[in-house]
Enzyme design. Structure first.
Site, PDB file in Angstrom:
ATOM      1  CD  GLU A 353      -6.812 -68.415 -21.973  1.00 44.20           C
ATOM      2  OE1 GLU A 353      -6.894 -67.254 -22.422  1.00 44.20           O
ATOM      3  OE2 GLU A 353      -6.386 -68.678 -20.834  1.00 44.20           O
ATOM      4  CG  HIS A 384     -38.040 -63.799 -15.322  1.00 42.47           C
ATOM      5  ND1 HIS A 384     -39.407 -63.750 -15.418  1.00 42.47           N
ATOM      6  CD2 HIS A 384     -37.760 -64.452 -14.160  1.00 42.47           C
ATOM      7  CE1 HIS A 384     -39.950 -64.329 -14.360  1.00 42.47           C
ATOM      8  NE2 HIS A 384     -38.967 -64.762 -13.573  1.00 42.47           N
ATOM      9  CE  LYS A 504      -1.674 -61.467 -24.886  1.00 42.13           C
ATOM     10  NZ  LYS A 504      -0.814 -62.245 -23.959  1.00 42.13           N
TER      11      LYS A 504
END
Length: 543
Positions: A353, A384, A504
């Site tokens: 950000e 793994h 938004k």
């Protein structure tokens, strides 16, 4: 400011890169037996080994010259002086003031902000002690046993990470939960086994209007009132971290239980502000202040240390070196301590950000790569999972290993085995295994290519004696200031986040189209329109 790629210091690095890009770490270590001890630095309880990087002394000299040419020292000083270096929002950037000692002087517009910072910390401490001691009771008189932090972004990631990292220091008779996602499943699972009469909600939203946070907060209030049945209960079961007293009061929270912070605190830099209230309740004020002291120790190191001994500066410049010259696109954060399992997610917001920008401070498009992608998993789980790609894949990945000499939970040989794996992975990445070595071990010739490791994979290693609140603070501050260093080199604003806004706005337009009982006429692209129609059909709403 002159375009980065046009300055002599950058051109010198380009020339130098062409000269050393194919030099193997095996050769660098063979030619300099003291490299592993010399290319280290230490501060604030952290030991930093950067010897397994594809750099020479000349590389480091050129990177330091680049930092000087880009005015890094002046930019650091400007931040600590409270100048408005967040130019797109006309704000100071002073998260460092949140952990300054009580007698410090840090000015914003001529006013010392440190007394106000400590006034809030003192109020937080008093409230935290009330909750921890049982003096703060719920509406029915029961003591609070459950704390649910409702926030998102910096109001969630920092508190979650700090709680998980320092869980060993927490009050174990308190249950902490965190709700961030607007997905109702998040709230439902976080509260499923909680008694409303024993639950305190911390609603963290500076404006008290954040969509996700306030949606969850209203759901929490309804959940509480369904059980307790009296609006007066809200004041005993909710507190706010906000600066909007009117909205806090309208919600039903007593503004005496509102803890504020300032516009010079960015969300992703806010875990040491009132946003850390849940952390302080869990750990207690003394441990929280220890964490602040660790932050401050690294802040002062960053502000005062010479660049060639400065941990955040070296780390940030190495990130630039790989991103802009080797084309490295990702950084793997590999903590060999399970308490740091949320640290990679925290760093994703802090780094991506901050430095996920494509224009300079003057608004010109950049012509070079900026912030890399951060990801990771605690050791040895990642070994793994994705280490295969790091060892033998075609992409170069920069790795940060983080480990501790002592464990907080001694169990037989567990910790020695854990750390043996960390040291081994860094060694294997650096030096690999040649085809000749594989054949000498008895590997069949046809299989040898599959069991050859090219090595020359760079990594940093951070080591501390143990994971304490102070060490966590220093570690987070190191990455904060590394991000600052990178942003200064790239001439970008590391302290705004306009990229989150467009989605938004569009969500605000789409939500009524999803919820309307009457079929809307969505005016989007054909894909979005079709998805809206499909969603409404499956929800049984009119088409």
């Amino acid at each position: 400011m002159t375009l980065l790629t046009q300055i002599p210091e950058w051109r010198a690095l380009e020339t130098h890169y062409r000269a050393i890009r194919d030099v193997h770490l095996r050769r660098l270590f063979a030619e300099d037996p003291g490299r592993g001890e010399r290319m280290t630095a230490e501060a604030a309880g952290l030991f930093f080994d950067y010897s397994k990087n594809r750099v020479t002394d000349e590389t480091l000299r050129l990177l330091m010259a680049l930092a000087e040419a880009r005015g890094l020292r002046a930019r650091i000083d400007a931040m600590f002086r409270g100048e408005r270096i967040n130019i797109t929002e006309n704000r100071a950037v002073l998260h460092v003031a949140l952990r300054a000692p009580r007698g410090a002087v840090i000015l914003v517009d001529g006013v010392n902000v440190v007394p106000d910072v400590h006034a809030v910390l003192d109020r937080m401490a008093a409230f935290a002690e009330q909750v921890r001691s049982g003096a703060w009771s719920g509406f029915t008189g029961k003591p609070i046993r459950n704390i649910v932090n409702i926030g998102i972004g910096g109001s969630d990631l920092g508190p979650v990470m700090a709680y998980e990292a320092l869980r060993s220091y927490s009050r174990r008779n308190l249950t902490l939960r965190f709700v961030s996602n607007i997905d109702g499943n998040d709230f439902a699972e976080a509260t499923r086994d909680l008694d409303p009469a024993e639950t305190l909600f911390i609603v963290a939203s500076k404006t008290f209007t954040t969509l996700e946070t306030m949606t969850n907060a209203r759901t929490a209030r309804a959940w509480l009132l369904a059980a307790l049945g009296d609006d007066a209960a809200v004041a005993r079961h909710f507190v706010a971290v906000s600066t909007n007293a009117a909205e806090v009061a309208k919600f039903g929270i007593d503004t005496a239980n509102m803890f504020g912070f300032w516009d010079w605190v960015g969300g992703r830099y806010s875990m040491t502000s009132a946003i850390g209230l849940s952390t302080m309740i869990a750990l207690g004020p003394d441990h929280f202040r220890d964490m602040l002291a660790g932050f401050h120790a690294m802040d002062e190191h960053f502000r005062t240390a010479p660049f060639d001994r400065n941990l955040p500066v070296i780390h940030g410049l190495l990130t630039v070196w790989y991103a802009n010259f080797f084309g490295v696109e990702t950084v793997a954060i590999l903590p060999y301590d399970n308490y740091l399992k949320r640290f990679p997610a925290y760093l994703q917001q802090l780094t991506m950000e901050s430095n996920g920008k494509s224009v300079t401070l003057s608004g010109e498009p950049v012509t070079y790569q900026t912030g890399p992608i951060y990801w990771g998993e605690p050791g040895t789980n990642g070994q793994h999972s994705f280490y295969q790609l790091i060892h033998q894949g075609t992409r170069l990945v920069l790795c940060d290993f983080i480990g501790f000499a002592e464990t907080l939970n001694p169990l037989g040989a567990h910790h020695d085995l854990l750390m043996a794996n960390m040291f081994a992975q860094a060694e294997a990445l650096a030096f690999g295994k040649t085809t000749e070595e594989a054949l000498a071990e008895g590997t069949p010739a046809w299989l040898a290519p599959h069991r050859t490791f090219p090595g020359n994979r760079p990594s940093n290693t951070f080591l501390a004696e143990r994971l304490t609140p102070a060490v966590l603070g220093a570690l987070v501050a190191l990455y904060e200031h590394s991000v600052f260093t990178q942003g200064a080199i790239w001439d970008i604003n590391s302290f705004d986040q306009w990229g989150v806004e467009l989605g938004k706005v569009l969500a605000g337009r789409i939500a009524p189209e999803l919820m309307s009982e009457v079929a809307p006429s969505p005016a989007h692209d054909s894909s979005t329109n079709a998805l809206i129609r499909r969603y409404r059909a499956w929800r049984g709403r009119a088409l």
